[in-house]
Design a protein around this motif. Structure first.
Motif, PDB file in Angstrom:
ATOM      1  N   TYR A  45      -4.820   6.201  -4.952  1.00  0.00           N
ATOM      2  CA  TYR A  45      -4.360   6.963  -4.069  1.00  0.00           C
ATOM      3  C   TYR A  45      -4.489   7.823  -2.733  1.00  0.00           C
ATOM      4  CZ  TYR A  45      -0.594   6.691  -7.461  1.00  0.00           C
ATOM      5  OH  TYR A  45       0.340   6.165  -8.931  1.00  0.00           O
TER       6      TYR A  45
ATOM      7  N   ILE B 169     -10.366  -0.910   0.309  1.00  0.00           N
ATOM      8  CA  ILE B 169     -10.444   0.666   0.476  1.00  0.00           C
ATOM      9  C   ILE B 169     -11.121   1.506   1.375  1.00  0.00           C
ATOM     10  CG2 ILE B 169      -9.849   2.625  -1.476  1.00  0.00           C
ATOM     11  CD1 ILE B 169      -8.756   0.959  -2.901  1.00  0.00           C
TER      12      ILE B 169
ATOM     13  N   LYS C  65       2.474   4.436  -1.605  1.00  0.00           N
ATOM     14  CA  LYS C  65       2.566   4.404  -3.355  1.00  0.00           C
ATOM     15  C   LYS C  65       1.643   4.014  -3.958  1.00  0.00           C
ATOM     16  CE  LYS C  65       7.073   2.909  -2.070  1.00  0.00           C
ATOM     17  NZ  LYS C  65       8.085   1.426  -1.351  1.00  0.00           N
ATOM     18  N   GLY C  66       0.636   3.802  -2.996  1.00  0.00           N
ATOM     19  CA  GLY C  66      -0.715   3.577  -3.884  1.00  0.00           C
ATOM     20  C   GLY C  66      -0.921   1.850  -4.250  1.00  0.00           C
ATOM     21  N   LEU C  67      -2.575   1.956  -4.258  1.00  0.00           N
ATOM     22  CA  LEU C  67      -3.115  -0.029  -4.119  1.00  0.00           C
ATOM     23  C   LEU C  67      -3.629   0.230  -5.633  1.00  0.00           C
ATOM     24  CD1 LEU C  67      -3.448  -2.310  -3.026  1.00  0.00           C
ATOM     25  CD2 LEU C  67      -5.433  -1.096  -2.494  1.00  0.00           C
ATOM     26  N   SER C  68      -2.883  -1.130  -5.967  1.00  0.00           N
ATOM     27  CA  SER C  68      -3.570  -1.314  -7.872  1.00  0.00           C
ATOM     28  C   SER C  68      -4.458  -2.393  -7.892  1.00  0.00           C
ATOM     29  CB  SER C  68      -2.695  -0.993  -8.884  1.00  0.00           C
ATOM     30  OG  SER C  68      -2.927  -1.776 -10.251  1.00  0.00           O
ATOM     31  N   VAL C  69      -5.307  -1.893  -8.626  1.00  0.00           N
ATOM     32  CA  VAL C  69      -6.538  -2.443  -8.134  1.00  0.00           C
ATOM     33  C   VAL C  69      -7.226  -2.527  -9.587  1.00  0.00           C
ATOM     34  CG1 VAL C  69      -7.544  -3.101  -5.695  1.00  0.00           C
ATOM     35  CG2 VAL C  69      -8.507  -1.513  -7.955  1.00  0.00           C
TER      36      VAL C  69
ATOM     37  N   ASN D 200      -7.238  -1.005 -15.151  1.00  0.00           N
ATOM     38  CA  ASN D 200      -6.119  -1.376 -13.567  1.00  0.00           C
ATOM     39  C   ASN D 200      -6.981   0.506 -12.783  1.00  0.00           C
ATOM     40  OD1 ASN D 200      -5.144  -3.319 -13.274  1.00  0.00           O
ATOM     41  ND2 ASN D 200      -3.611  -2.703 -14.887  1.00  0.00           N
TER      42      ASN D 200
ATOM     43  N   LEU E 203      -1.746   5.269   2.333  1.00  0.00           N
ATOM     44  CA  LEU E 203      -0.952   5.094   0.994  1.00  0.00           C
ATOM     45  C   LEU E 203      -0.436   5.685   0.641  1.00  0.00           C
ATOM     46  CD1 LEU E 203      -1.791   1.315   0.817  1.00  0.00           C
ATOM     47  CD2 LEU E 203      -3.427   1.989  -0.624  1.00  0.00           C
TER      48      LEU E 203
ATOM     49  N   ASN F  79     -12.601  -3.562  -2.397  1.00  0.00           N
ATOM     50  CA  ASN F  79     -10.925  -3.559  -2.777  1.00  0.00           C
ATOM     51  C   ASN F  79     -11.216  -3.875  -0.895  1.00  0.00           C
ATOM     52  OD1 ASN F  79     -10.001  -4.821  -4.631  1.00  0.00           O
ATOM     53  ND2 ASN F  79     -11.293  -3.638  -5.602  1.00  0.00           N
TER      54      ASN F  79
ATOM     55  N   ILE G  84      -5.691   2.545  -9.816  1.00  0.00           N
ATOM     56  CA  ILE G  84      -4.062   2.887  -8.710  1.00  0.00           C
ATOM     57  C   ILE G  84      -5.103   4.029  -8.090  1.00  0.00           C
ATOM     58  CG2 ILE G  84      -2.459   3.639  -8.225  1.00  0.00           C
ATOM     59  CD1 ILE G  84      -1.158   3.209 -10.800  1.00  0.00           C
TER      60      ILE G  84
END
Length: 110
Positions: free
Chosen positions: A7, A36, A15-19, A3, A13, A34, A5
């Motif tokens: 920021y 970003i 809280k961050g985005l998890s990919v 994973n 963003l 993704n 994350i």
């Protein structure tokens, strides 16, 4: 699959985005696939430092940082101990956390 994350910075963003990414993929390629927003003025050729990012977790699991990348990182705004170029840092087998700085040599991320 590890994973990642992201920021991008607290204004975009918080809280961050998890990919997820595959081992061997670059941070920049994972971000772009993704949707970003991550600057890459030299089109991933390791000729600038606009894809500078800071690894907040999992730094040691990334591919090694070679001399050319280190030379370019010296020009990056906000350089930190765990800074890397997104086009050069390849994902290992561990989860990582990546911060995309608000500023880089070309302009401010919006």
């Amino acid at each position: 699959m590890p994973n990642i994350i992201f920021y991008p910075h607290k204004f975009i963003l918080p809280k961050g985005l998890s990919v997820q990414g595959k081992t061997g993929e670059t941070i920049l390629d994972i971000a772009l696939s993704n949707k970003i927003k991550m600057e890459h003025a030299c089109e991933k050729s390791c000729a600038c430092c606009t894809c500078h990012c800071i690894i907040r977790k999992g730094f040691s699991s990334l591919s090694p940082c070679y001399e050319k990348e280190e030379d370019l990182l010296d020009k990056a705004w906000g350089l930190e101990k765990h800074s890397r170029l997104g086009c050069q840092a390849r994902l290992g087998t561990e989860d990582i956390e990546v911060e995309i700085p608000l500023y880089h040599v070309n302009h401010t991320n919006e």
